[in-house]
Design a protein around this motif. Structure first.
Motif, PDB file in Angstrom:
ATOM      1  N   TRP A  62     -43.157  59.745  -8.777  1.00 51.07           N
ATOM      2  CA  TRP A  62     -41.869  60.341  -9.044  1.00 51.07           C
ATOM      3  C   TRP A  62     -42.192  61.860  -8.538  1.00 51.07           C
ATOM      4  O   TRP A  62     -40.934  62.435  -8.074  1.00 51.07           O
ATOM      5  CB  TRP A  62     -41.347  60.338 -10.487  1.00 51.07           C
ATOM      6  N   LEU A  63     -43.271  62.633  -8.716  1.00 53.04           N
ATOM      7  CA  LEU A  63     -43.329  63.898  -8.159  1.00 53.04           C
ATOM      8  C   LEU A  63     -43.519  63.862  -6.755  1.00 53.04           C
ATOM      9  O   LEU A  63     -42.766  64.776  -5.930  1.00 53.04           O
ATOM     10  CB  LEU A  63     -44.527  64.375  -8.756  1.00 53.04           C
ATOM     11  N   ILE A  64     -44.085  62.680  -6.167  1.00 53.35           N
ATOM     12  CA  ILE A  64     -43.979  62.767  -4.706  1.00 53.35           C
ATOM     13  C   ILE A  64     -42.553  62.587  -3.964  1.00 53.35           C
ATOM     14  O   ILE A  64     -42.093  63.089  -3.086  1.00 53.35           O
ATOM     15  CB  ILE A  64     -44.851  61.654  -3.967  1.00 53.35           C
ATOM     16  N   ALA A  65     -41.888  61.590  -4.776  1.00 53.40           N
ATOM     17  CA  ALA A  65     -40.589  61.368  -4.386  1.00 53.40           C
ATOM     18  C   ALA A  65     -39.658  62.351  -4.431  1.00 53.40           C
ATOM     19  O   ALA A  65     -38.667  62.999  -3.635  1.00 53.40           O
ATOM     20  CB  ALA A  65     -39.749  60.213  -5.398  1.00 53.40           C
ATOM     21  N   ALA A  66     -39.820  63.456  -5.432  1.00 51.85           N
ATOM     22  CA  ALA A  66     -39.020  64.786  -5.575  1.00 51.85           C
ATOM     23  C   ALA A  66     -39.452  65.651  -4.430  1.00 51.85           C
ATOM     24  O   ALA A  66     -38.465  66.339  -4.370  1.00 51.85           O
ATOM     25  CB  ALA A  66     -39.360  65.394  -7.031  1.00 51.85           C
ATOM     26  N   HIS A  67     -40.446  65.503  -3.782  1.00 49.25           N
ATOM     27  CA  HIS A  67     -40.857  66.298  -2.782  1.00 49.25           C
ATOM     28  C   HIS A  67     -40.180  66.002  -1.376  1.00 49.25           C
ATOM     29  O   HIS A  67     -40.202  66.827  -0.585  1.00 49.25           O
ATOM     30  CB  HIS A  67     -42.381  66.820  -2.737  1.00 49.25           C
ATOM     31  N   ILE A  68     -40.329  64.719  -1.392  1.00 50.86           N
ATOM     32  CA  ILE A  68     -39.829  64.116   0.031  1.00 50.86           C
ATOM     33  C   ILE A  68     -38.538  63.659   0.147  1.00 50.86           C
ATOM     34  O   ILE A  68     -38.043  63.531   1.227  1.00 50.86           O
ATOM     35  CB  ILE A  68     -40.884  62.929   0.351  1.00 50.86           C
ATOM     36  N   LEU A  69     -37.590  63.605  -1.003  1.00 53.51           N
ATOM     37  CA  LEU A  69     -36.490  63.034  -1.004  1.00 53.51           C
ATOM     38  C   LEU A  69     -35.362  63.860  -1.674  1.00 53.51           C
ATOM     39  O   LEU A  69     -35.854  64.696  -2.920  1.00 53.51           O
ATOM     40  CB  LEU A  69     -36.354  61.501  -1.512  1.00 53.51           C
ATOM     41  N   PRO A  70     -34.168  63.823  -1.403  1.00 55.78           N
ATOM     42  CA  PRO A  70     -33.161  64.605  -2.209  1.00 55.78           C
ATOM     43  C   PRO A  70     -32.864  63.977  -3.643  1.00 55.78           C
ATOM     44  O   PRO A  70     -33.326  62.845  -3.896  1.00 55.78           O
ATOM     45  CB  PRO A  70     -31.856  64.019  -1.383  1.00 55.78           C
ATOM     46  N   THR A  71     -32.390  64.824  -4.446  1.00 53.97           N
ATOM     47  CA  THR A  71     -32.410  64.530  -5.833  1.00 53.97           C
ATOM     48  C   THR A  71     -31.515  63.164  -6.042  1.00 53.97           C
ATOM     49  O   THR A  71     -31.923  62.269  -6.867  1.00 53.97           O
ATOM     50  CB  THR A  71     -31.775  65.753  -6.689  1.00 53.97           C
ATOM     51  N   ALA A  72     -30.365  63.085  -5.146  1.00 55.00           N
ATOM     52  CA  ALA A  72     -29.832  61.840  -5.484  1.00 55.00           C
ATOM     53  C   ALA A  72     -30.708  60.644  -5.096  1.00 55.00           C
ATOM     54  O   ALA A  72     -30.198  59.733  -5.818  1.00 55.00           O
ATOM     55  CB  ALA A  72     -28.417  62.074  -4.882  1.00 55.00           C
ATOM     56  N   ALA A  73     -31.268  60.494  -4.115  1.00 51.19           N
ATOM     57  CA  ALA A  73     -31.871  59.617  -3.948  1.00 51.19           C
ATOM     58  C   ALA A  73     -33.087  59.218  -5.081  1.00 51.19           C
ATOM     59  O   ALA A  73     -33.268  57.769  -5.213  1.00 51.19           O
ATOM     60  CB  ALA A  73     -32.735  59.555  -2.452  1.00 51.19           C
ATOM     61  N   VAL A  74     -33.615  60.178  -5.395  1.00 48.47           N
ATOM     62  CA  VAL A  74     -34.599  59.957  -6.352  1.00 48.47           C
ATOM     63  C   VAL A  74     -34.158  59.294  -7.727  1.00 48.47           C
ATOM     64  O   VAL A  74     -34.570  58.472  -8.232  1.00 48.47           O
ATOM     65  CB  VAL A  74     -35.392  61.215  -6.676  1.00 48.47           C
ATOM     66  N   GLY A  75     -32.829  59.915  -7.886  1.00 46.89           N
ATOM     67  CA  GLY A  75     -32.149  59.359  -9.290  1.00 46.89           C
ATOM     68  C   GLY A  75     -31.710  57.873  -8.974  1.00 46.89           C
ATOM     69  O   GLY A  75     -31.761  56.991 -10.028  1.00 46.89           O
ATOM     70  N   ASP A  76     -31.195  57.550  -7.818  1.00 48.84           N
ATOM     71  CA  ASP A  76     -30.998  56.099  -7.647  1.00 48.84           C
ATOM     72  C   ASP A  76     -32.143  55.172  -7.525  1.00 48.84           C
ATOM     73  O   ASP A  76     -32.066  54.151  -8.308  1.00 48.84           O
ATOM     74  CB  ASP A  76     -30.315  55.923  -6.192  1.00 48.84           C
ATOM     75  N   ALA A  77     -33.266  55.423  -7.195  1.00 47.35           N
ATOM     76  CA  ALA A  77     -34.473  54.719  -7.203  1.00 47.35           C
ATOM     77  C   ALA A  77     -34.896  54.748  -8.364  1.00 47.35           C
ATOM     78  O   ALA A  77     -35.377  53.611  -9.095  1.00 47.35           O
ATOM     79  CB  ALA A  77     -35.681  55.547  -6.205  1.00 47.35           C
ATOM     80  N   GLN A  78     -34.962  55.829  -9.363  1.00 45.15           N
ATOM     81  CA  GLN A  78     -35.345  55.674 -10.769  1.00 45.15           C
ATOM     82  C   GLN A  78     -34.606  54.884 -11.530  1.00 45.15           C
ATOM     83  O   GLN A  78     -35.016  54.124 -12.426  1.00 45.15           O
ATOM     84  CB  GLN A  78     -35.431  57.068 -11.344  1.00 45.15           C
ATOM     85  N   LEU A  79     -33.405  54.739 -11.269  1.00 45.32           N
ATOM     86  CA  LEU A  79     -32.308  53.772 -12.086  1.00 45.32           C
ATOM     87  C   LEU A  79     -32.745  52.424 -11.818  1.00 45.32           C
ATOM     88  O   LEU A  79     -32.840  51.704 -12.849  1.00 45.32           O
ATOM     89  CB  LEU A  79     -30.957  54.031 -11.469  1.00 45.32           C
ATOM     90  N   VAL A  80     -33.175  51.883 -10.656  1.00 43.91           N
ATOM     91  CA  VAL A  80     -33.555  50.495 -10.421  1.00 43.91           C
ATOM     92  C   VAL A  80     -34.751  50.446 -11.096  1.00 43.91           C
ATOM     93  O   VAL A  80     -35.012  49.375 -11.856  1.00 43.91           O
ATOM     94  CB  VAL A  80     -33.577  50.449  -8.971  1.00 43.91           C
ATOM     95  N   ALA A  81     -35.925  51.368 -10.811  1.00 43.99           N
ATOM     96  CA  ALA A  81     -37.132  51.040 -11.283  1.00 43.99           C
ATOM     97  C   ALA A  81     -37.126  50.973 -12.798  1.00 43.99           C
ATOM     98  O   ALA A  81     -37.768  50.113 -13.539  1.00 43.99           O
ATOM     99  CB  ALA A  81     -38.268  52.301 -10.652  1.00 43.99           C
ATOM    100  N   SER A  82     -36.310  52.170 -13.411  1.00 45.46           N
ATOM    101  CA  SER A  82     -36.277  51.925 -14.857  1.00 45.46           C
ATOM    102  C   SER A  82     -35.796  50.771 -15.363  1.00 45.46           C
ATOM    103  O   SER A  82     -36.130  50.231 -16.463  1.00 45.46           O
ATOM    104  CB  SER A  82     -35.579  53.300 -15.548  1.00 45.46           C
ATOM    105  N   ALA A  83     -34.676  50.205 -14.831  1.00 50.38           N
ATOM    106  CA  ALA A  83     -33.828  48.920 -15.079  1.00 50.38           C
ATOM    107  C   ALA A  83     -34.860  47.713 -14.980  1.00 50.38           C
ATOM    108  O   ALA A  83     -34.882  47.000 -16.225  1.00 50.38           O
ATOM    109  CB  ALA A  83     -32.748  48.755 -14.298  1.00 50.38           C
ATOM    110  N   PHE A  84     -35.606  47.540 -13.932  1.00 50.16           N
ATOM    111  CA  PHE A  84     -36.256  46.368 -14.117  1.00 50.16           C
ATOM    112  C   PHE A  84     -37.539  46.455 -14.978  1.00 50.16           C
ATOM    113  O   PHE A  84     -38.015  45.384 -15.445  1.00 50.16           O
ATOM    114  CB  PHE A  84     -36.692  46.059 -12.685  1.00 50.16           C
ATOM    115  N   ILE A  85     -38.148  47.831 -15.078  1.00 49.58           N
ATOM    116  CA  ILE A  85     -39.312  47.795 -15.942  1.00 49.58           C
ATOM    117  C   ILE A  85     -38.769  47.642 -17.510  1.00 49.58           C
ATOM    118  O   ILE A  85     -39.538  46.784 -18.198  1.00 49.58           O
ATOM    119  CB  ILE A  85     -39.901  49.091 -15.671  1.00 49.58           C
TER     120      ILE A  85
END
Length: 499
Positions: free
Chosen positions: A104-127
């Motif tokens: 998530w630290l890497i994602a925060a440096h290479i992607l916009p905040t909105a994109a990180v939030g969307d991906a985190q939503l999916v990952a948190s949900a299936f976990i």
């Protein structure tokens, strides 16, 4: 095998007495005693397996060897009372948590905040879905595989074939209630239907992924789980950089960096476990599966307790974020992640007690005491180092996060008391006290959630989080005191549940 009795030498002359029975000549040398194993009493020590072997001993007792019935040779047993199992599970947990955090630290440096939030939503949900649908079968396998013997393979595949479809089905239903998950999973090019399928596959895969670690431990290969998680972390992070950064796939790239390795690792891991389970089954003689009622009696309450753990790790930072604001909540989230990593490692360490007690149930009290010494000896120094380095560690994320150093120190202090609770939870799982385990896990988790919910909001910034951390300490102290002053007869004299 009975030894042939040697013929008496000249110094062991016998002569008949008046009753016609031979008696040694008192003037002769005493006869040489030869031990006859067939005449020795057979003493069966309490254990959970069916195979018996005769040991070359002067008492010729018949001792049950757990490794024979579970299909693991004595050479494969660690002989360390479960220390290797506990360390392997702990390291696997730490590797997974740290890899997720770095990702998530890497994602925060290479992607916009909105994109990180969307991906985190999916990952948190299936976990979340996969973790809940495991039904605590990972720990159950460590208790049930050692005595399973020739039914080892049947037990393993019955469990996996229950978890995977259940996780996939729950994941699909979850996505139907939250279609945004399917839209993010589908990315910009795939149809939404493909997004539903991908999310269901991710949920099914994550339902089985952590269970493979427990199976490797129960089958005598604990350090394979460590290497498995280490390689998985490297591959996933590399894919994250490539898909999310180089190919600029955004949140879809992050989702694929999770789903791809999970599916691949499940396929390869299942093949490995197939081979290990078949070997264990072929080598074993006898064995016993737990009854359906015994399975339900253990799984239902412990699965509820597992849900309590999810509540503790996930709901608390959400409440803080909602009540104190996103900026203050972000500071707390980083500090809380450090606490969660260590807490999970401690819980995984204690989970290994289930397999050691299953192997040697007559040593339950001794193994529990050894696990407590090792748990405190390993994790208390870790907490001390974390408290000493709190500021420089948080400074890596920026000055705003470093302001939460005192909050992190307080949380680590509370976690020191939490270790007492973690040990007790491990003991209750290992001894089959499922309802007692669920009550302790749920009550300790809910109290922390309540503390985060009722703590007054006195301002903004890291200083406003100090009362939340103090509330966490208070809950852990209360729970630790209750556990420590519970009579030993109630905690350790629980009969180990025979599968």
């Amino acid at each position: 095998m009975t030894k042939r009795q040697p013929s008496p030498g000249p110094s062991a002359i016998v002569r008949p007495d008046h009753d016609g029975r031979p008696h040694p000549d008192p003037r002769a040398d005493p006869p040489t005693e030869v031990f006859d194993p067939s005449a020795a009493p057979t003493v069966r020590l309490p254990s959970v397996v069916a195979e018996t072997v005769r040991l070359p001993s002067v008492v010729a007792d018949t001792v049950r060897i757990p490794s024979v019935a579970r299909g693991v040779t004595p050479e494969e047993d660690s002989g360390d009372g479960g220390l290797s199992d506990g360390l392997a599970l702990s390291l696997s947990s730490v590797l997974g948590s740290l890899a997720g955090f770095v990702g998530w630290l890497i994602a925060a440096h290479i992607l916009p905040t909105a994109a990180v939030g969307d991906a985190q939503l999916v990952a948190s949900a299936f976990i979340l879905v996969g973790g809940a649908a495991q039904l605590n079968l990972g720990v159950a396998m460590m208790r049930w595989i050692p005595p399973a013997g020739r039914s080892t393979a049947k037990l393993i595949w019955s469990s996996l074939l229950l978890i995977m479809p259940l996780s996939g089905l729950v994941g699909l239903l979850y996505a139907l209630f939250a279609p945004r998950l399917a839209m993010i999973s589908a990315g910009p090019a795939l149809p939404v239907a493909a997004g539903f399928l991908l999310f269901a596959i991710a949920s099914a895969g994550w339902g089985v992924f952590p269970v493979h670690d427990f199976l490797l431990v129960a089958l005598g290969k604990p350090w394979w789980a460590v290497w498995r998680n280490a390689i998985f972390a490297v591959v996933r992070l590399a894919l994250l950089v490539f898909l999310g950064g180089a190919l600029a796939l955004g949140s879809f790239g992050i989702v694929l960096s999770w789903i791809g390795p999970v599916v691949l690792w499940i396929i390869v891991g299942s093949l490995v476990i197939f081979v290990l389970a078949r070997r264990a089954t072929e080598r074993a003689t006898g064995g016993k599966l737990p009854s359906r009622s015994a399975m339900i009696a253990f799984l239902v309450p412990t699965a509820v307790g597992q849900a309590g753990g999810a509540l503790l790790y996930n709901q608390v930072p959400i409440l803080v974020n909602l009540r104190f604001g996103p900026e203050t909540g972000a500071v707390f989230f980083i500090a809380w992640q450090a606490v969660a990593v260590i807490d999970l490692a401690g819980m995984f360490f204690m989970n290994s007690l289930a397999v050691t007690v299953a192997r040697e149930p007559h040593r339950a009290r001794e193994l529990a005491a050894a696990a407590r010494r090792r748990l405190l000896g390993i994790f208390l120094p870790m907490l001390a180092v974390g408290a000493a380095l709190a500021y420089p560690l948080l400074l890596i994320f920026g000055e705003d996060y470093a302001e939460g150093a005192d909050v992190l120190r307080l949380l680590l202090l509370g976690l020191a008391f939490r270790l007492v609770v973690a040990h007790e939870l491990g003991v209750r799982q290992a001894t089959g006290a499922a309802m007692s385990y669920a009550r302790l896990q749920l009550s300790s988790s809910i109290l922390v959630v309540v503390a985060a919910l009722v703590t007054p909001v006195t301002g903004a910034g890291a200083s406003a989080l100090v009362p939340v951390a103090i509330g966490y300490i208070a809950v852990q102290v209360v729970c630790a005191v209750v556990v420590m002053f519970t009579p030993a007869s109630r905690r350790f004299d629980v009969e180990v549940a025979r599968p």
